[in-house]
Design an enzyme around this catalytic site. Structure first.
Site, PDB file in Angstrom:
ATOM      1  N   HIS A  38     -17.298 154.850  31.077  1.00 51.39           N
ATOM      2  CA  HIS A  38     -16.205 154.613  32.017  1.00 51.39           C
ATOM      3  C   HIS A  38     -15.859 155.907  32.757  1.00 51.39           C
ATOM      4  O   HIS A  38     -15.043 156.703  32.275  1.00 51.39           O
ATOM      5  CB  HIS A  38     -14.972 154.100  31.281  1.00 51.39           C
ATOM      6  CG  HIS A  38     -15.207 152.838  30.513  1.00 51.39           C
ATOM      7  ND1 HIS A  38     -15.885 152.813  29.303  1.00 51.39           N
ATOM      8  CD2 HIS A  38     -14.845 151.556  30.775  1.00 51.39           C
ATOM      9  CE1 HIS A  38     -15.932 151.569  28.868  1.00 51.39           C
ATOM     10  NE2 HIS A  38     -15.318 150.791  29.727  1.00 51.39           N
ATOM     11  N   HIS A  78     -11.028 154.133  26.601  1.00 54.46           N
ATOM     12  CA  HIS A  78     -12.304 153.932  27.290  1.00 54.46           C
ATOM     13  C   HIS A  78     -12.659 155.141  28.153  1.00 54.46           C
ATOM     14  O   HIS A  78     -13.822 155.380  28.446  1.00 54.46           O
ATOM     15  CB  HIS A  78     -12.245 152.669  28.159  1.00 54.46           C
ATOM     16  CG  HIS A  78     -11.107 152.660  29.124  1.00 54.46           C
ATOM     17  ND1 HIS A  78      -9.846 152.233  28.773  1.00 54.46           N
ATOM     18  CD2 HIS A  78     -11.032 153.016  30.425  1.00 54.46           C
ATOM     19  CE1 HIS A  78      -9.045 152.328  29.825  1.00 54.46           C
ATOM     20  NE2 HIS A  78      -9.739 152.808  30.833  1.00 54.46           N
ATOM     21  N   HIS A 270     -14.706 151.620  37.352  1.00 58.66           N
ATOM     22  CA  HIS A 270     -14.097 151.578  36.017  1.00 58.66           C
ATOM     23  C   HIS A 270     -15.095 151.755  34.888  1.00 58.66           C
ATOM     24  O   HIS A 270     -14.991 152.720  34.130  1.00 58.66           O
ATOM     25  CB  HIS A 270     -13.349 150.252  35.820  1.00 58.66           C
ATOM     26  CG  HIS A 270     -12.879 150.045  34.413  1.00 58.66           C
ATOM     27  ND1 HIS A 270     -11.761 150.679  33.909  1.00 58.66           N
ATOM     28  CD2 HIS A 270     -13.389 149.299  33.387  1.00 58.66           C
ATOM     29  CE1 HIS A 270     -11.600 150.329  32.645  1.00 58.66           C
ATOM     30  NE2 HIS A 270     -12.566 149.489  32.305  1.00 58.66           N
ATOM     31  N   GLU A 417       6.225 143.746  13.939  1.00 53.68           N
ATOM     32  CA  GLU A 417       5.236 143.971  12.887  1.00 53.68           C
ATOM     33  C   GLU A 417       4.067 144.827  13.363  1.00 53.68           C
ATOM     34  O   GLU A 417       3.631 145.739  12.651  1.00 53.68           O
ATOM     35  CB  GLU A 417       4.704 142.626  12.353  1.00 53.68           C
ATOM     36  CG  GLU A 417       5.733 141.767  11.663  1.00 53.68           C
ATOM     37  CD  GLU A 417       6.523 140.872  12.610  1.00 53.68           C
ATOM     38  OE1 GLU A 417       7.387 140.123  12.137  1.00 53.68           O
ATOM     39  OE2 GLU A 417       6.259 140.931  13.845  1.00 53.68           O
ATOM     40  N   HIS A 479       4.944 129.798   7.575  1.00 58.77           N
ATOM     41  CA  HIS A 479       5.229 131.046   6.878  1.00 58.77           C
ATOM     42  C   HIS A 479       4.440 131.195   5.575  1.00 58.77           C
ATOM     43  O   HIS A 479       4.594 132.198   4.882  1.00 58.77           O
ATOM     44  CB  HIS A 479       6.727 131.142   6.572  1.00 58.77           C
ATOM     45  CG  HIS A 479       7.561 131.497   7.757  1.00 58.77           C
ATOM     46  ND1 HIS A 479       7.542 130.772   8.930  1.00 58.77           N
ATOM     47  CD2 HIS A 479       8.432 132.513   7.960  1.00 58.77           C
ATOM     48  CE1 HIS A 479       8.376 131.319   9.799  1.00 58.77           C
ATOM     49  NE2 HIS A 479       8.929 132.379   9.236  1.00 58.77           N
TER      50      HIS A 479
END
Length: 669
Positions: A38, A78, A270, A417, A479
């Protein structure tokens, strides 16, 4: 004098553009030689990198582990050739020009994305977008925690991040940005590569978010700058450093593939080599007349001066540490080694548990063990994703970390989380603390990306995952984890513990804290279990992954019953049922597959025996055939759970001692 305190006039003689062009040239040459990579981001952000390193970064490549160095995180992983080029230019011992020529090749240090431990000076593994910026938040947290304990004379460094559009689109970035703003992490500075290009084309195809307003709304100091104007970049970073009560985001408007005559500013810059003709045109446009992989001595020397400055800064810091009355304590904290008497204290508590034999949930047992752990060492840093009093992760006297008080040892990560897991990675990488954090086991799905990086980077991060089965009951299948143990056990370099009672819980915690090169997952129950180990052993039996809890009468087995966690009690009851029929059953506890698999063949054979085997676990059976064999049986889940009290669910899904006894009779037939 520290370079970061010098005026613009002091550094005005430095030709930032030449320094940046060295990065651009090395990046496009390496990608071209590899025929892969990249080039666009390194070419677009080279001016920003040149200013950042020349004017502000405090690093010493001869001591890349210097505790008070500035951290640089390339979240847009990248664009790894930007980091590798900079490391070559700075003179890192392991980053010679041969490594750049071997970019993305087997055995080279120049992997496709930066990998922690693979090359010196890489602070964290990046590539999965959003992980870098989120991990950097953890590094900034660790810096602020240490500064609160030891003062800014010993702890005074910044965490700088180069992030791309993709990093900010990823959901984890919202968790990290929100947390950083809330905690007022004033030494975190994000440089956003605002090039308006993604792989598919212009970013307007997929997003119209005003990122500056987004960061501002989350409590950040924000600014915009021309990413190709060194003076403006310098001024913006100076302004960000002057803000002490907010993290900073600088939107650097850049041109991807800057200098490429036809591909600059397009998606074609890119993720593929520019090609010989485009590189030739870029060299002409940039005024870079040198051969591939050649950097003239004056420019190389300008980069190497950064390293010399850093070495002098580090030497002055080392003298301060030596002279400081807190110096010894600081060095011990950063070493992150458990106290010499830690194992003895844990064993003493394990003996107490065997004697008192409490009947508690293993999540409660974990809280009890943590009370001992947190009293025995100042290294642990607890936390939870808004489930503190369900995970039982806070202990007596453990004060909360707040935006205005970083002297505590307990983090409130909020309902984040994934962000919690990434932040814990950053805290562990930074050094100074052993992080542990809790949530429900089912939400390992949300934290998965960062948990995988814990394993890949070999970091000591402890995941306290409670409500580990259908045993959580009425909250139902959304759950109730079923497939999660199998997923975690399939992850390389991850220790997955499912302790069966308070004694095993203490043993598993000790292993997790002593294991420096792998994360651990503690799968803990909501429902109470009896203490099965009522005879104390100095040996940590869980450290072998599995052991014979109860041998068959006379040592001759008709069947072997294997259990983990809350179901080990059922295996014991099944053995009792079979014993009444004259069937001799051994009971094996297997709290950690990974540790058992690492034992020698003789030990594994002594535990598993030659008789038929039946395993029981309130989870998916995927992988259990490894231990039961082709002729064995498994009692567990074959689908999702349901909403009902836990005892009813165990009966409904056939996870009972009676069903295990039935299976034992079948495999013996």
């Amino acid at each position: 004098m520290n370079i970061a305190d010098k005026t613009s006039a002091d550094s005005s003689a430095v030709n930032y553009r030449d320094m940046a062009n060295a990065v651009r040239a090395l990046a496009m040459d390496a990608v071209e030689k590899a025929k892969s990579g990249h080039p666009g981001m390194p070419m677009g952000m080279a001016d920003v990198a040149a200013v950042l390193f020349k004017r502000f970064m405090n690093i010493d490549p001869s001591r890349p582990d210097w505790a008070d160095r500035d951290r640089f995180v390339l979240s847009a992983g990248h664009g790894s050739m930007l980091q590798y080029a900079v490391h070559y230019l700075l003179g890192y011992d392991d980053m010679g020009i041969d490594q750049l020529k071997s970019f993305r090749q087997l055995g080279a240090r120049t992997a496709g994305h930066p990998e922690y431990g693979h090359a010196l000076g890489i602070e964290t593994t990046t590539g999965p977008l959003g992980q870098g910026i989120s991990t950097a938040v953890g590094m900034a947290i660790a810096e602020k925690l240490l500064a609160a304990r030891f003062g800014d004379d010993l702890v005074n460094h910044y965490t700088y991040v180069i992030a791309g559009d993709g990093c900010l689109m990823e959901g984890i970035s919202h968790e990290a940005i929100d947390l950083a703003g809330h905690l007022k992490l004033g030494k975190l500075i994000v440089l956003w590569d605002d090039n308006e290009i993604s792989i598919d084309g212009p970013t307007s195809l997929a997003t119209s978010t005003d990122q500056v307003k987004r960061f501002d709304a989350s409590g950040w100091h924000v600014s915009k700058v021309d990413g190709h104007d060194p003076a403006a970049i310098e001024k913006a970073i100076e302004a960000a450093r002057a803000v002490t009560d907010k993290p900073s985001m600088i939107a650097c408007r850049t041109v991807i593939g800057f200098g490429a005559p036809t591909r600059a500013g397009t998606a074609k810059a890119h993720g593929e080599p520019l090609g010989a003709e485009e590189i030739k045109g870029a060299r002409e446009k940039l005024g870079w007349s040198y051969e591939p992989f050649v950097v003239p001595e004056p420019i190389l020397s300008a980069w190497r001066e950064i390293s010399s400055r850093g070495a002098a800064t580090r030497a002055a810091w080392s003298a301060r540490v030596k002279a400081s009355p807190k110096g010894g304590a600081f060095e011990a904290q950063v070493a992150t080694d458990l106290p010499a008497d830690f194992v003895a204290k844990m064993n003493a508590y394990k003996q107490e548990l065997s004697t008192t034999a409490p009947k508690v949930a293993t999540r409660k047992a974990s809280e009890m063990v943590l009370g001992v752990v947190n009293a025995a060492t100042e290294l642990t840093l607890g936390g939870s994703a808004d489930l503190t009093h369900s995970n039982y992760t806070v202990t007596k006297g453990q004060r909360s970390v707040t935006p205005t008080d970083f002297t505590g040892r307990y983090m409130h990560y909020g309902v984040r989380e994934h962000g919690m897991a990434a932040a814990m990675n950053g805290i562990a990488l930074h050094k100074g603390f052993i992080p542990y954090g809790g949530t429900f086991m089912v939400f390992t799905d949300y934290a998965r990306g960062a948990m995988r990086l814990s394993a890949l980077m070999e970091q000591r991060v402890v995941y306290v995952m409670t409500h580990d089965s259908i045993g959580l009951g009425e909250d139902g299948p959304t759950h109730q984890p079923v497939e999660h143990l199998a997923m975690l056990r399939a992850t390389p370099n991850t220790l997955v513990f499912r302790p069966a009672d308070p004694v095993e819980t203490a043993e598993c915690w000790l292993i997790a804290l002593e294991t420096k090169d792998a994360p651990s997952v503690l799968a803990l129950s909501r429902q109470a279990v009896p203490t099965l180990r009522t005879t104390h052993t100095e040996e940590n039996l869980s450290a072998k992954g599995a052991y014979v809890l109860r041998e068959a009468e006379g040592g001759k087995r008709d069947v072997t019953l294997i259990g983990t966690g809350t179901e080990l009690e059922l295996a014991v009851k099944a053995a009792d049922i079979l014993a009444k029929e004259g069937i001799r059953a051994a009971v094996v506890s297997m709290p950690c597959w990974e540790l058992f698999a690492s034992q020698d063949a003789a030990y594994r054979a002594s535990v598993l025996g030659s008789a038929p085997r039946v395993a029981i676990e309130a989870a998916s059976g995927l992988g259990w055939e490894r231990w039961t064999g082709d002729k064995g049986a498994f009692i567990g889940m074959t689908g999702f759970g349901a909403s009902a009290p836990a005892p009813q669910l165990y009966e409904h899904f056939g996870i009972t001692a009676e069903k295990m006894a039935d299976a034992a009779r079948r495999v013996m037939a």
